[in-house]
Design a protein around this motif. Structure first.
Motif, PDB file in Angstrom:
ATOM      1  N   GLY A 120      80.189  28.721 -23.578  1.00 11.06           N
ATOM      2  CA  GLY A 120      81.064  29.812 -23.962  1.00 11.06           C
ATOM      3  C   GLY A 120      80.762  31.118 -23.268  1.00 11.06           C
ATOM      4  O   GLY A 120      81.579  32.036 -23.255  1.00 11.06           O
ATOM      5  N   THR A 121      79.559  31.214 -22.667  1.00 10.07           N
ATOM      6  CA  THR A 121      79.264  32.461 -21.964  1.00 10.07           C
ATOM      7  C   THR A 121      79.205  32.265 -20.455  1.00 10.07           C
ATOM      8  O   THR A 121      79.289  33.216 -19.700  1.00 10.07           O
ATOM      9  CB  THR A 121      77.908  33.045 -22.420  1.00 10.07           C
ATOM     10  OG1 THR A 121      76.879  32.122 -22.060  1.00 10.07           O
ATOM     11  CG2 THR A 121      77.877  33.239 -23.932  1.00 10.07           C
ATOM     12  N   LYS A 122      79.027  31.010 -20.046  1.00  7.03           N
ATOM     13  CA  LYS A 122      79.031  30.721 -18.610  1.00  7.03           C
ATOM     14  C   LYS A 122      80.099  29.679 -18.341  1.00  7.03           C
ATOM     15  O   LYS A 122      80.309  28.780 -19.159  1.00  7.03           O
ATOM     16  CB  LYS A 122      77.678  30.147 -18.182  1.00  7.03           C
ATOM     17  CG  LYS A 122      76.531  31.074 -18.427  1.00  7.03           C
ATOM     18  CD  LYS A 122      75.229  30.379 -18.093  1.00  7.03           C
ATOM     19  CE  LYS A 122      74.067  31.268 -18.525  1.00  7.03           C
ATOM     20  NZ  LYS A 122      72.776  30.594 -18.293  1.00  7.03           N
ATOM     21  N   PRO A 123      80.730  29.764 -17.183  1.00  5.55           N
ATOM     22  CA  PRO A 123      81.849  28.846 -16.941  1.00  5.55           C
ATOM     23  C   PRO A 123      81.439  27.366 -16.826  1.00  5.55           C
ATOM     24  O   PRO A 123      82.163  26.506 -17.280  1.00  5.55           O
ATOM     25  CB  PRO A 123      82.453  29.331 -15.635  1.00  5.55           C
ATOM     26  CG  PRO A 123      81.677  30.503 -15.185  1.00  5.55           C
ATOM     27  CD  PRO A 123      80.570  30.767 -16.136  1.00  5.55           C
ATOM     28  N   MET A 124      80.309  27.052 -16.295  1.00  7.44           N
ATOM     29  CA  MET A 124      79.912  25.652 -16.114  1.00  7.44           C
ATOM     30  C   MET A 124      81.033  24.838 -15.477  1.00  7.44           C
ATOM     31  O   MET A 124      81.512  23.855 -16.041  1.00  7.44           O
ATOM     32  CB  MET A 124      79.544  25.015 -17.455  1.00  7.44           C
ATOM     33  CG  MET A 124      78.457  25.780 -18.173  1.00  7.44           C
ATOM     34  SD  MET A 124      77.886  24.870 -19.607  1.00  7.44           S
ATOM     35  CE  MET A 124      76.833  26.100 -20.356  1.00  7.44           C
ATOM     36  N   ARG A 125      81.430  25.284 -14.331  1.00  2.12           N
ATOM     37  CA  ARG A 125      82.532  24.612 -13.634  1.00  2.12           C
ATOM     38  C   ARG A 125      82.062  23.318 -12.985  1.00  2.12           C
ATOM     39  O   ARG A 125      80.879  23.113 -12.776  1.00  2.12           O
ATOM     40  CB  ARG A 125      83.114  25.553 -12.580  1.00  2.12           C
ATOM     41  CG  ARG A 125      83.567  26.874 -13.210  1.00  2.12           C
ATOM     42  CD  ARG A 125      84.304  27.708 -12.233  1.00  2.12           C
ATOM     43  NE  ARG A 125      85.590  27.082 -11.914  1.00  2.12           N
ATOM     44  CZ  ARG A 125      86.647  27.748 -11.491  1.00  2.12           C
ATOM     45  NH1 ARG A 125      86.579  29.049 -11.343  1.00  2.12           N
ATOM     46  NH2 ARG A 125      87.763  27.132 -11.220  1.00  2.12           N
ATOM     47  N   TYR A 176      86.467  26.635 -27.369  1.00  2.00           N
ATOM     48  CA  TYR A 176      85.875  27.970 -27.276  1.00  2.00           C
ATOM     49  C   TYR A 176      86.142  28.759 -28.551  1.00  2.00           C
ATOM     50  O   TYR A 176      85.355  29.575 -28.979  1.00  2.00           O
ATOM     51  CB  TYR A 176      86.431  28.723 -26.077  1.00  2.00           C
ATOM     52  CG  TYR A 176      86.124  28.044 -24.764  1.00  2.00           C
ATOM     53  CD1 TYR A 176      84.805  27.893 -24.340  1.00  2.00           C
ATOM     54  CD2 TYR A 176      87.131  27.545 -23.961  1.00  2.00           C
ATOM     55  CE1 TYR A 176      84.509  27.263 -23.148  1.00  2.00           C
ATOM     56  CE2 TYR A 176      86.843  26.906 -22.767  1.00  2.00           C
ATOM     57  CZ  TYR A 176      85.537  26.770 -22.355  1.00  2.00           C
ATOM     58  OH  TYR A 176      85.256  26.148 -21.177  1.00  2.00           O
ATOM     59  N   GLU A 182      69.783  33.667 -25.209  1.00  2.00           N
ATOM     60  CA  GLU A 182      70.033  32.495 -24.398  1.00  2.00           C
ATOM     61  C   GLU A 182      70.080  31.210 -25.216  1.00  2.00           C
ATOM     62  O   GLU A 182      70.520  30.180 -24.758  1.00  2.00           O
ATOM     63  CB  GLU A 182      68.927  32.348 -23.339  1.00  2.00           C
ATOM     64  CG  GLU A 182      69.069  33.299 -22.199  1.00  2.00           C
ATOM     65  CD  GLU A 182      70.385  33.138 -21.497  1.00  2.00           C
ATOM     66  OE1 GLU A 182      71.262  33.970 -21.764  1.00  2.00           O
ATOM     67  OE2 GLU A 182      70.556  32.197 -20.715  1.00  2.00           O
TER      68      GLU A 182
END
Ligand code: ADP
Ligand code: ADP
Ligand code: ADP
Lengths: 112, 462, 462, 462, 112, 112
Positions: free
Chosen positions: B215-220, B329, B456
């Motif tokens: 939810g905080t990083k895209p992790m594409r 999300y 984190e």
């Protein structure tokens, strides 16, 4: 002016970046490297055979700073990157004669 | 067991279709594998591959028998005039234990050798389990997942497959209740496969908790060519899945084939249009997702709608999925690769839309609401969908909790940060450098959770 | 529509073949995708995938009907004794609109359910369009390309497919003029697919102009494993394409199968030999290109030559293509991935060589020049090839100009430099680094054309 | 040639199976290609692809005839009551030269068009040669390998294929001695393909010597996604290989299909268990290797064991292979990609285990030791396996020495260090950087062997 | 002797290289890096969610030069790399104690 | 304290690493770079057309050392990396103001 170079663990990159930015650093350049150092002897098994691992992925940070800030930024980096484990890396400082900002052609402190 | 003569054309088609469905599981491994980050690609693929191992063996031992043996159940009032009154719950696990008796030339299922039907359905069982894995990418211990495939196969899939796919008098006198007693239409497994796997994925995602950084990083996706390869192989294999479900090589299979093409085409366009107007750009991940959403949606409907109806089924379901993938999300469950958003939602839409779009001229010969058939089929579809949803969610949740309490589910935070491939499989996906380091490793850090700043660590219920 | 009984073996084969042909389009996506630079791989693949979306839907709506509906045309003198006098131009688009009536068990095409024939031919239409995209890699707006697939399908492919593939009395009383009136042999689409797509690629390359750096930088493939994967899947799928074109599972299909194997084998060897002696090294790109050249060349001829003849057809055509791919540098058109060099040239050779190598013992039963048949078949082949070349080039050129004048074709110079994947799809193909950057992007620069030194801007007619 | 009517269902299945088997060779190219280091991936793939070129052409010219023409041989005492007394050694190479006569609708093989059988068996010949290449990764000159494929095809594969696959009266009056005179059971080629290729790989590895760094550096796979793709395609294609070997679409094919699924599933589990307990981690390479080991083992046995028996065959053979792949380090032969460890050992186990597990209820109808059949079948299996082992090893060794003495086998040390892709094919596998260098090259150094420290140069018999 | 390091946009690499070579520089070393600086705030949408992009691909050039040429080479690089957009990068100069050419063992100025 | 940077051929990395480690160096950092220099003019043929190759893959080593060892380590690297062919690379030395070991926070010589 100084160039601070830091070799850190990849997993702490994000917190280091946040720490230095919070500290007022406006820019940095990052690259991936492989490190060789005390942190080794790690053994992997492949097809039933054992091999020792020598090189370990690390991240390299380069930050240009003004002389007075240098000391503190080094501390901030080292603090944020510390996990206390072997392999945490190094930070070093090199003197810089001049800096130019490409976009504007400004040089010296103004270019940092 | 019906005693008909074996038809070589039908057999040729079903054996081919079975191979196509088998290929879908590696296809899924690539589809999912490309979507995670580089450091988890192997674990992601292994979750699919191990399903081929465990379910392959279980199926032969007693899985087939639990699904297609003569069903255990009870009598209940019929839901249709002259409809069956037997409510079948579970195939007799001993009847075909070890596939006994099925090598005989006399063992037939319709116009097929019984073994061809065994083969075809085996691949359904395998991919159903594998689909679930997308919900728990990057963080589940391989041992935990392997155990899950076994338990889920036995407690969830084999029974549900019997409910949906086992027709009275085909491989046993009594089959499952959804196919016979309820009479919901599910041509190739919208309920038994996609709703089933999708909602089970939700249960697992809830039990395991989100990935660090969710939810905080895209992790594409780390490798879109792998995703596209997966999507391509899935589409290809799905012709076996859907058109093979006709269990014969004739008009029904051909109609299912065309519907599988056109619903998917429409679904791809629909997803890309949603992206184009919502996000500004049609993405390749969107195309791949749309393809899968369309395939999922047409799965139950392939034999009961017209090609024009299939365009609507695919298009509507895909647009719905394109929005549904964002829900995680909002609600905070980390359905990492959109198993819920695509398989549950797509399966649900496909199953229910049959109630609207079923065309009396199609092979199934049933009329949906829009074709003047009223709501009779619609409620049957809804009941089937809900029943599978509830059963699968509850049992999967219990299985997942059991594993968590016993052998444990989640790898450590440090391992998750370093990457699950190295910790669970002692391998790295790629070493493409032309430079040859002696023994370079990509594993680096032995952090503990306490070493991380508070922000984190997500609220994962470890 | 001929009324025969459905044969399950033939149906099994054609449904399988249709799935194989469907897989060719993802296969092409990988073949093309691996050949561009890393920054354009997704756009390249998307050009193929979108064809599956647009053409898939159009085919069901009216494409099939435009190709295989009863043909509109006029009477003309016959070209053979007792040959047909009707010159068929375009199938009736309304006859099978939405595939109406084709779900009925009575709707057959030869020994197949009509829907199986619909399925098989649908995949031909999809890949034909997708093939064109290789000529305009790295630089075409995705919207422009999507519009092109629609217009080209309607104005070029559907009519031409009818000319070549629609036989009198098969799905309509009258079929297309090349198949019936002219009597050119085109087993699986050397004219309708390869000449057609190849020459259309030339039209597009001319209208769009070359990539920045064309002719001065090598622009080598960024991922040869992807190219080889594409070549492998294409070869695999092509057995469906060629042997499936027999529309039955018997001797004809088997002969076409073997010819598809051996012509391609010979073609691979021929290309590698050219490279070995001209450039010093046999390359894997050469092997992949030779494979495709051989497949293209044998496509029209698969049913009309012997296996030994197929060795010649494949070998000669491939060597020709190996030289033809260099022509773009000489004449300055940027046929980026050699659509002209391989598909147009290979299709042309394959089509015309039938006139020489046609073997009276082959399923087609026609004798070419070398088998004592004189030039009768040769001129028919030449006329068919020329007709498609001229029609396709002119109409494609007009469509391309129309798009250029309206919604525009080419992305900006800065976007082309940064890479089309990011600008058109907001994605990057790969992120293989084990290091996890938060939100790294590979897009960097917002240059305008004026920022570039003169020498960097090619003479592209933007 | 038996004169039966062509069955369209059987033909459909065998044409499909042939295409599946053809796909196995690219599949193998990816499986092997992913396992080498990045600098050799193209050469590794090319070794498979070139086999499709050379063997494809040879098969049509005289290979098929050498294997399936009426056999040359002599009379010998029968090994069974009323068994054949003719000991067939080599098919007549002229009988079907250029496949003459086989395009005729009258040319049948069983219930198939003869050409369908030609097609199916062609793909066996191609993959057999390609398998060998894994033993000499990274170091063999491409010219040397190409010549090897030709000689090995002619001198080893075509004869041995005749021994094993050519049944009396099927395509010629007399077939090969293993199938007919000896009566060893080999459903789909455990001897002719896997033992044959595996032991030939050993001969080549011995003649070429180990790679620089063998045994001291891990040389792990550079791209495990490619390996998994290969494994997936191999498994998929193997259904054609095994179930297609029934040459008809009925119960036998269906049983073989199920056995091919479940033996492989068990084999994957077995290999992963060995790794889990021996090395600590189940790896994805282990899963892929287990899959292949299981497929190899069930190949000869697919028609003669029950599904439960197949679990044992796959599991036992795979565990044996998991240990056997380590032998190369002990004995110092660089069987780089485990051709010996997996194909020879797996083929041997599969072939011999038939003698134990053959089930009289299976299609073959033979009882092995564990099913009360005594050792009759066991010794036949052993003799067949040994005969092929000895013949293939000796002839392959001689061919390899011949090539070494004439055109040379091994690339220079400097080239091996820099990477064979650049020196032999003038290409690099990947250029995934989003940064565009003008004309970057990955080739760097022109070392001679003397420039290397002693310890770096292995005792390779260059 | 000096070491000039430049962080530039990847798209201008070719013209920068040509400019310095035309200026007489005989060698350079290039690597790929990720930059963090003023050029950010770029927003991408993924699965309907928005994310801010922090790191951007840049190219890093290292050129060893003799002291007198240094100033000019820096100008040449900055000139050729300038597009006038934020993100154009930096050039900086560090003093070098010694240089050795591996092939010959020559050191100092002769090794540049 | 000094920072030694070396650009070498990839194929000699292993022997260089072994040589410096044998010499007593405890750590180093390695990365991949592309080099432009005298070693060029290499011509490749692609699709029948010829192209000149400009950039060649090299490996970059960074080693922090104490001043007195510096000279020798440079010689060891240069010696181990030498093949005598054009393209063997460069080694250079830059002065370092300070070094910090992240794990412990030690600085100066103790951190090397
Ligand atoms: N002398 C050195 N010169 C350059 N880099 C070094 C040196 N020593 C260590 N490093 C870098 O620092 C990393 C960590 O060093 P290591 O000795 O493993 O642990 P620690 O710094 O915690 O003692 C190494 O992987 C390497 O990248
Ligand atoms: N203080 C710094 N230290 C090191 N590198 C920097 C620093 N500031 C900027 N950079 C590098 O320069 C690049 C461009 O900087 P940026 O601030 O975005 O634009 P500009 O230089 O045009 O003001 C950054 O991406 C980064 O790689
Ligand atoms: N002036 C320079 N600045 C930085 N790196 C250089 C310079 N000259 C050469 N190099 C690096 O050294 C490598 C070898 O240089 P080259 O001139 O090809 O051979 P040699 O050093 O043997 O004369 C180059 O590929 C480049 O990476």
């Amino acid at each position: 002016m100084k160039l601070i170079t830091a070799i850190i663990q990849p997993e702490v990159l994000e917190q280091v970046m946040k720490a230095v930015v919070r500290h007022g650093v406006g820019g940095m350049t990052i690259s991936e490297v492989s490190g060789y150092g005390r942190q080794r002897g790690h053994v992997e098994v492949y097809r039933g055979e054992e091999y020792t691992i020598d090189f370990i992925t690390k991240v390299r940070l380069e930050i240009l700073v003004d002389d007075p800030e240098c000391e503190e930024v080094v501390q901030v980096i080292a603090g944020a990157a510390r996990t206390g484990q072997v392999g945490d890396g190094k930070v070093w400082v090199v003197p810089v004669d001049d800096i130019v900002r490409v976009r504007t052609g400004e040089s010296g402190l103004a270019a940092v | 067991m019906t005693m008909l003569e074996i038809n070589s054309g039908d057999t040729a088609w079903v054996l081919t279709a079975a191979a196509l469905v088998l290929l879908m599981t590696p296809g899924l491994a690539f589809f999912y594998g490309g979507m995670v980050r580089a450091k988890s690609v192997l674990n992601m693929m292994m979750m699919s591959f191990i399903s081929m191992g465990t379910i392959g063996v279980l199926w032969v031992l007693f899985g087939y028998s639990m699904a297609f043996g003569d069903s255990i159940g009870f009598e209940l009032g019929a839901t249709r005039d002259e409809g069956p009154t037997f409510f079948g719950i579970l195939g007799n696990p001993f009847q075909y234990f070890g596939l006994q008796g099925l090598m005989s030339p006399d063992a037939v299922a319709g116009s097929l050798p019984a073994m061809a039907f065994v083969a075809f359905q085996a691949c359904f069982a395998i991919i159903a389990v594998a689909l679930v894995s997308g919900a728990i990418a990057d963080r589940a211990s391989f041992g935990g997942w392997t155990l899950f495939t076994v338990l889920w196969g036995i407690l969830v899939y084999f029974p549900v497959a019997g409910w949906v796919f086992s027709f009275d008098g085909f491989t046993g006198e009594h089959g499952g209740w959804i196919a016979n007693w309820l009479g919901a239409l599910d041509f190739a497994g919208g309920t038994a496969i996609h709703i089933n796997a999708g909602i089970s994925g939700l249960a697992l995602a809830l039990v395991l908790g989100p990935r660090i950084g969710f939810g905080t990083k895209p992790m594409r996706p780390h490798n879109m060519t792998l995703v596209m390869l997966g999507a391509g192989l899935l589409w290809f294999g799905w012709f076996g899945f859907n058109a093979g479900s006709a269990l014969s090589a004739g008009t029904t299979a051909s109609v299912a084939w065309v519907n599988t093409l056109v619903a998917t085409a429409a679904a791809m366009l629909a997803w890309l249009l949603v992206e184009r107007f919502r996000d500004g750009h049609p993405t390749s991940l969107g195309a791949a997702s749309g393809v899968v959403a369309g395939l999922v949606a047409i799965t139950p409907a392939a034999g009961s709608v017209s090609p024009v109806g299939a365009i609507f089924v695919g298009g509507i379901a895909s647009a719905a999925c394109a929005y549904a993938v964002g829900l995680k999300y909002k609600f905070g469950y980390d359905d990492s690769l959109d198993v819920v958003g695509v398989h549950f939602v797509g399966g649900l839409f496909g199953t229910v839309l049959i109630g609207l779009f079923a065309d009396p001229n199609s092979p199934a010969g049933v009329a949906g609401l829009f074709y003047g058939g009223g709501v009779d089929q619609l409620w049957r579809q809804a009941v089937g969908a809900i029943a599978v949803t509830v059963y699968a969610f509850v049992v999967s949740y219990l299985i997942a909790m059991l594993i968590k309490r016993t052998i444990g589910w989640r790898i450590t935070t440090a391992d998750e940060l370093s990457g699950i491939d190295l910790v669970e499989h002692s391998e790295a996906g790629y070493d493409l450098s032309p430079v040859y380091y002696s023994n370079k490793v990509q594993r680096t850090l032995f952090l503990t959770k306490d070493d991380l700043p508070e922000t984190e660590t997500t609220g994962a219920s470890k």
